[in-house]
Design a protein around this motif. Structure first.
Motif, short mmCIF file in Angstrom:
data_model
loop_
_atom_site.label_atom_id
_atom_site.label_comp_id
_atom_site.label_asym_id
_atom_site.label_seq_id
_atom_site.Cartn_x
_atom_site.Cartn_y
_atom_site.Cartn_z
N LEU A 4 0.83 -1.13 0.03
CA LEU A 4 0.10 0.13 0.25
C LEU A 4 0.82 1.35 -0.23
CD1 LEU A 4 -2.82 1.04 0.30
CD2 LEU A 4 -2.69 1.02 2.54
N THR A 5 0.60 2.29 -0.95
CA THR A 5 1.38 3.35 -1.17
C THR A 5 0.51 4.73 -0.76
OG1 THR A 5 0.99 3.74 -3.43
CG2 THR A 5 2.74 2.41 -2.79
N ALA A 6 1.02 5.57 -0.44
CA ALA A 6 0.51 6.88 -0.32
C ALA A 6 -0.35 7.36 -1.49
CB ALA A 6 1.53 8.13 0.07
N GLU A 7 0.35 7.26 -2.63
CA GLU A 7 -0.10 7.35 -4.07
C GLU A 7 -1.56 6.79 -4.25
OE1 GLU A 7 1.16 8.05 -8.67
OE2 GLU A 7 2.40 6.94 -7.20
N ALA A 8 -1.33 5.58 -3.91
CA ALA A 8 -2.77 4.54 -4.28
C ALA A 8 -3.85 5.11 -3.19
CB ALA A 8 -2.36 3.09 -3.89
N ILE A 9 -3.53 5.33 -2.03
CA ILE A 9 -4.56 5.94 -1.16
C ILE A 9 -5.08 7.41 -1.46
CG2 ILE A 9 -4.99 6.83 1.37
CD1 ILE A 9 -2.59 4.96 2.33
N LEU A 41 -3.45 2.49 6.84
CA LEU A 41 -3.76 4.02 6.25
C LEU A 41 -3.03 4.91 7.28
CD1 LEU A 41 -5.63 2.43 4.34
CD2 LEU A 41 -7.07 4.67 4.36
N TYR A 42 -3.20 4.75 8.57
CA TYR A 42 -2.64 5.61 9.40
C TYR A 42 -0.99 5.50 9.29
CZ TYR A 42 -7.09 5.95 11.74
OH TYR A 42 -8.53 6.13 12.14
N TRP A 43 -0.50 4.68 8.82
CA TRP A 43 1.01 4.49 8.50
C TRP A 43 1.29 5.67 7.79
CZ3 TRP A 43 5.33 2.47 10.64
CH2 TRP A 43 6.43 2.45 9.94
N HIS A 44 0.59 6.09 6.78
CA HIS A 44 0.85 7.03 5.89
C HIS A 44 0.08 8.60 6.09
CE1 HIS A 44 2.31 4.36 2.71
NE2 HIS A 44 1.61 3.45 3.10
N PHE A 45 -1.11 8.52 6.67
CA PHE A 45 -1.80 9.48 7.02
C PHE A 45 -2.60 9.38 8.30
CE2 PHE A 45 -2.20 9.11 2.37
CZ PHE A 45 -1.40 10.23 1.85
N LYS A 46 -2.27 10.13 9.21
CA LYS A 46 -2.49 9.87 10.68
C LYS A 46 -3.98 10.43 11.01
CE LYS A 46 1.83 10.37 13.01
NZ LYS A 46 2.75 9.92 11.89
N GLN A 50 -4.36 15.26 7.21
CA GLN A 50 -3.20 14.91 6.58
C GLN A 50 -3.65 14.45 5.33
OE1 GLN A 50 -0.29 12.71 8.77
NE2 GLN A 50 -0.02 14.04 10.36
N LEU A 51 -4.56 13.63 5.08
CA LEU A 51 -5.09 13.06 3.97
C LEU A 51 -5.48 14.04 2.98
CD1 LEU A 51 -5.97 10.50 2.25
CD2 LEU A 51 -8.26 10.65 3.40
#
Length: 217
Positions: A4-9, A41-46, A50-51
């Protein structure tokens, strides 16, 4: 699914926001759609703030201008406005995203903002005027991209055609001796024009205004 990547999210978040509105974009909803736990998801956006910043950054990255561009300032400024209009057209939730985030927290927006200020400075404007120009350009892009879409959102093609017909007939029925221009231009005023022409002319109008002011310096 793979890693899972931030871009995919953020891409999935934009898809949901475009289809269902920004309020429906939540960490829990995204996790379910992506087949992961919310903790992933919290690993990338708390949190959602932030999202939203991540979504805004992803949107603006599409048209960040390269620093080594040696074209005239007016061409580069036009490209900035065109890029923002394009993003707003492509993603119906983009306006809400940009309105809800702290733009200072969005790296790609800072780059575009800095570029717009620098181009206005190159054109000969004062620092105060540069700040106003950058703000007016953002608001103009939002208005250009939003106006035709807002009127037609949620309407069927048949409803749009009927609304245009009624408006055209209403304008054409006005006293021609009193409102000659409204009567003459009833067709294009009621039926509108292509999005491409609308956007291009709008950007021309805005950038030409800046260019005309610069010529007085």
């Amino acid at each position: 699914m793979g890693k899972l990547t931030a871009e995919a999210i953020v891409e999935r978040a934009l898809e949901i926001g475009d289809a269902e509105g920004l309020d429906t974009v939540t960490i829990r909803r995204l996790a379910a759609d992506l087949g992961v736990t919310p903790m992933a998801l919290y690993w990338h956006f708390k949190n959602k703030d932030q999202l939203l910043i991540g979504m805004a950054d992803h949107l603006i990255l599409d048209f960040v201008v390269k620093g080594d561009d040696d074209r005239p300032w007016r061409d580069r400024l036009r490209e900035l406005v065109e890029g923002l209009v394009r993003v707003l057209r492509t993603h119906s939730c983009a306006r809400n995203v940009l309105e809800q985030v702290d733009k200072v927290a969005v790296p790609s927006f800072l780059a575009v903002w800095n570029e717009a200020l620098g181009l206005a400075r190159t054109a000969g404007f004062t620092m105060e005027e540069c700040c106003l120009i950058s703000n007016y350009l953002l608001q103009s892009a939002i208005s250009i991209a939003d106006a035709p879409v807002r009127r037609r959102r949620g309407r069927t093609p048949e409803e749009i055609t009927e609304m245009a017909r009624v408006k055209r007939l209403s304008l054409q029925s006005l006293p021609a001796e009193k409102y000659p221009n409204l009567v003459e231009m009833a067709g294009p005023m009621a039926e509108g024009m292509t999005v491409e022409f609308y956007d291009s002319f709008g950007v021309d109008l805005v950038v030409s205004g800046v260019e005309a002011l610069a010529a007085r310096r």
